[in-house]
Scaffold this motif. Structure first.
Motif, PDB file in Angstrom:
ATOM      1  N   ASP A  61       0.836  -1.205   0.000  1.00 60.64           N
ATOM      2  CA  ASP A  61       0.000   0.000   0.000  1.00 60.64           C
ATOM      3  C   ASP A  61       0.870   1.254   0.000  1.00 60.64           C
ATOM      4  N   ALA A  62       1.938   1.234   0.798  1.00 62.88           N
ATOM      5  CA  ALA A  62       2.835   2.394   0.874  1.00 62.88           C
ATOM      6  C   ALA A  62       3.520   2.626  -0.464  1.00 62.88           C
ATOM      7  N   ALA A  63       3.913   1.553  -1.138  1.00 59.67           N
ATOM      8  CA  ALA A  63       4.570   1.687  -2.442  1.00 59.67           C
ATOM      9  C   ALA A  63       3.615   2.280  -3.467  1.00 59.67           C
ATOM     10  N   ALA A  64       2.365   1.845  -3.451  1.00 60.80           N
ATOM     11  CA  ALA A  64       1.383   2.385  -4.391  1.00 60.80           C
ATOM     12  C   ALA A  64       1.151   3.871  -4.130  1.00 60.80           C
ATOM     13  N   ARG A  65       0.984   4.234  -2.868  1.00 58.66           N
ATOM     14  CA  ARG A  65       0.769   5.648  -2.539  1.00 58.66           C
ATOM     15  C   ARG A  65       1.984   6.486  -2.940  1.00 58.66           C
ATOM     16  N   LYS A  66       3.179   5.936  -2.750  1.00 62.52           N
ATOM     17  CA  LYS A  66       4.413   6.634  -3.122  1.00 62.52           C
ATOM     18  C   LYS A  66       4.431   6.974  -4.604  1.00 62.52           C
ATOM     19  N   HIS A  67       3.810   6.118  -5.422  1.00 65.33           N
ATOM     20  CA  HIS A  67       3.766   6.340  -6.867  1.00 65.33           C
ATOM     21  C   HIS A  67       2.456   6.984  -7.318  1.00 65.33           C
ATOM     22  N   GLY A  68       1.677   7.459  -6.370  1.00 70.42           N
ATOM     23  CA  GLY A  68       0.434   8.151  -6.702  1.00 70.42           C
ATOM     24  C   GLY A  68      -0.638   7.253  -7.267  1.00 70.42           C
ATOM     25  N   ALA A  69      -0.618   5.963  -6.919  1.00 76.30           N
ATOM     26  CA  ALA A  69      -1.573   4.995  -7.456  1.00 76.30           C
ATOM     27  C   ALA A  69      -2.584   4.583  -6.394  1.00 76.30           C
ATOM     28  N   GLY A  70      -3.772   4.258  -6.860  1.00 83.92           N
ATOM     29  CA  GLY A  70      -4.823   3.808  -5.945  1.00 83.92           C
ATOM     30  C   GLY A  70      -5.020   2.305  -5.982  1.00 83.92           C
ATOM     31  N   ALA A  71      -4.118   1.602  -6.681  1.00 83.34           N
ATOM     32  CA  ALA A  71      -4.208   0.144  -6.777  1.00 83.34           C
ATOM     33  C   ALA A  71      -2.813  -0.428  -6.983  1.00 83.34           C
ATOM     34  N   TRP A  72      -2.635  -1.688  -6.589  1.00 84.41           N
ATOM     35  CA  TRP A  72      -1.387  -2.364  -6.903  1.00 84.41           C
ATOM     36  C   TRP A  72      -1.670  -3.773  -7.398  1.00 84.41           C
ATOM     37  N   VAL A  73      -0.709  -4.301  -8.155  1.00 83.45           N
ATOM     38  CA  VAL A  73      -0.817  -5.662  -8.695  1.00 83.45           C
ATOM     39  C   VAL A  73       0.365  -6.485  -8.209  1.00 83.45           C
ATOM     40  N   GLU A  74       0.062  -7.591  -7.563  1.00 83.49           N
ATOM     41  CA  GLU A  74       1.077  -8.582  -7.190  1.00 83.49           C
ATOM     42  C   GLU A  74       0.912  -9.756  -8.141  1.00 83.49           C
ATOM     43  N   LYS A  75       1.996 -10.119  -8.823  1.00 87.43           N
ATOM     44  CA  LYS A  75       1.936 -11.231  -9.775  1.00 87.43           C
ATOM     45  C   LYS A  75       2.965 -12.281  -9.405  1.00 87.43           C
ATOM     46  N   THR A  76       2.503 -13.312  -8.735  1.00 84.75           N
ATOM     47  CA  THR A  76       3.305 -14.508  -8.518  1.00 84.75           C
ATOM     48  C   THR A  76       2.425 -15.670  -8.945  1.00 84.75           C
ATOM     49  N   PRO A  77       2.742 -16.366 -10.039  1.00 84.66           N
ATOM     50  CA  PRO A  77       1.831 -17.411 -10.542  1.00 84.66           C
ATOM     51  C   PRO A  77       1.416 -18.417  -9.481  1.00 84.66           C
ATOM     52  N   ALA A  78       2.351 -18.830  -8.615  1.00 79.51           N
ATOM     53  CA  ALA A  78       2.060 -19.863  -7.626  1.00 79.51           C
ATOM     54  C   ALA A  78       1.084 -19.407  -6.551  1.00 79.51           C
TER      55      ALA A  78
END
Length: 268
Positions: free
Chosen positions: A91-108
């Motif tokens: 959440d902190a990383a998304a806010r740092k980049h001015g985004a209201g959403a984030w995507v985590e992509k780990t297939p497993a």
């Protein structure tokens, strides 16, 4: 904050889909973290006590590096506290980049969806499904880069298992299923529908910015993902022809054809 997870069988196009989403101006993404599918301890006293698996704290530390935020270490080494620590960092990383959403992509993470739904409030999950023959060929071709090997039958079995898991979640609230072939052939239509399911507006930047976004998502050693930073290509069947001889191609197609795969768009 919208928290989005992209899952699927390895070599099904998860990085491609992530790259499209990461190019959205309101979405922040980052390289694979492997936090959730390795979070629970194996069966035993540690798991019974709700403690995180050995190595979970190190994975949080690694994730902080990919996220570009201060690391968060839980006071108690429980599964729940580790999950909360990851969410706080993402959440902190998304806010740092001015985004209201984030995507985590780990297939497993496909194998940890029950845990993700328990630990991540409002988690949105996007499954991607690709033709089984192409997935099998790609798994067999690149597995050496991962320090392992795949037999043809092992690769088919893994793809079959992943398809079955996705089918169990298909149609559930907050789950969407995207077809790889349709994504490649009609990215605008596919992404427009997916954005609607995710509660985000579609923007052309998702297509025009995909290649640049991919370069930020692939780790230096992940050279098997390098195609994602290049032009979009419809390679249906190409990998199968490149990797296997005629007899093996026929065997793979026969086994894959026996697995029922429902038509997929971007909905359920």
């Amino acid at each position: 904050m919208r928290r989005i997870f992209v899952v699927g069988c390895p070599r099904s196009g998860t990085t491609l889909l992530q790259s499209f989403l990461a190019a959205h101006p309101d979405i922040h993404s980052f390289p694979e973290t492997h936090v959730f599918h390795r979070l629970r301890a194996p069966r035993g006293l540690r798991r019974a006590a709700g403690l995180a698996a050995a190595g979970a704290t190190q994975r949080l530390d690694d994730a902080a590096g990919w996220l570009g935020v201060p690391r968060a270490r839980p006071l108690l080494p429980t599964v729940r506290r580790h999950g909360a620590a990851f969410l706080a960092m993402a959440d902190a990383a998304a806010r740092k980049h001015g985004a209201g959403a984030w995507v985590e992509k780990t297939p497993a993470n496909l194998y940890a969806l029950d845990l993700i739904e328990r630990l991540v409030p409002g988690a949105l999950v996007v499954h991607i499904v690709r033709d089984g023959a192409d997935v099998v060929a790609s798994l067999c071709a690149v597995a050496g880069n991962w320090g392992t090997t795949y037999s043809v039958d092992t690769a088919i079995d893994q793809w079959t298992e992943c398809i079955a898991i996705t089918d169990r979640y298909r149609g559930r609230e907050r789950h969407s299923v995207v077809g790889y072939d349709r994504l490649v052939r009609d990215p605008e239509g596919t992404l427009t529908e997916l954005c609607a399911a995710l509660g985000l507006p579609y923007t052309e930047a998702m297509i025009t910015g995909r290649e640049a976004a991919a370069r930020d998502l692939v780790k230096d050693f992940e050279h098997w993902k390098s195609d994602n930073a290049g032009p979009l290509r419809d390679g249906a069947g190409r990998r199968l022809d490149e990797v296997f001889d005629g007899a093996t191609r026929r065997y793979v197609r026969e086994r894959v054809a026996a697995v029922p795969v429902r038509e997929v768009g971007s909905g359920g």
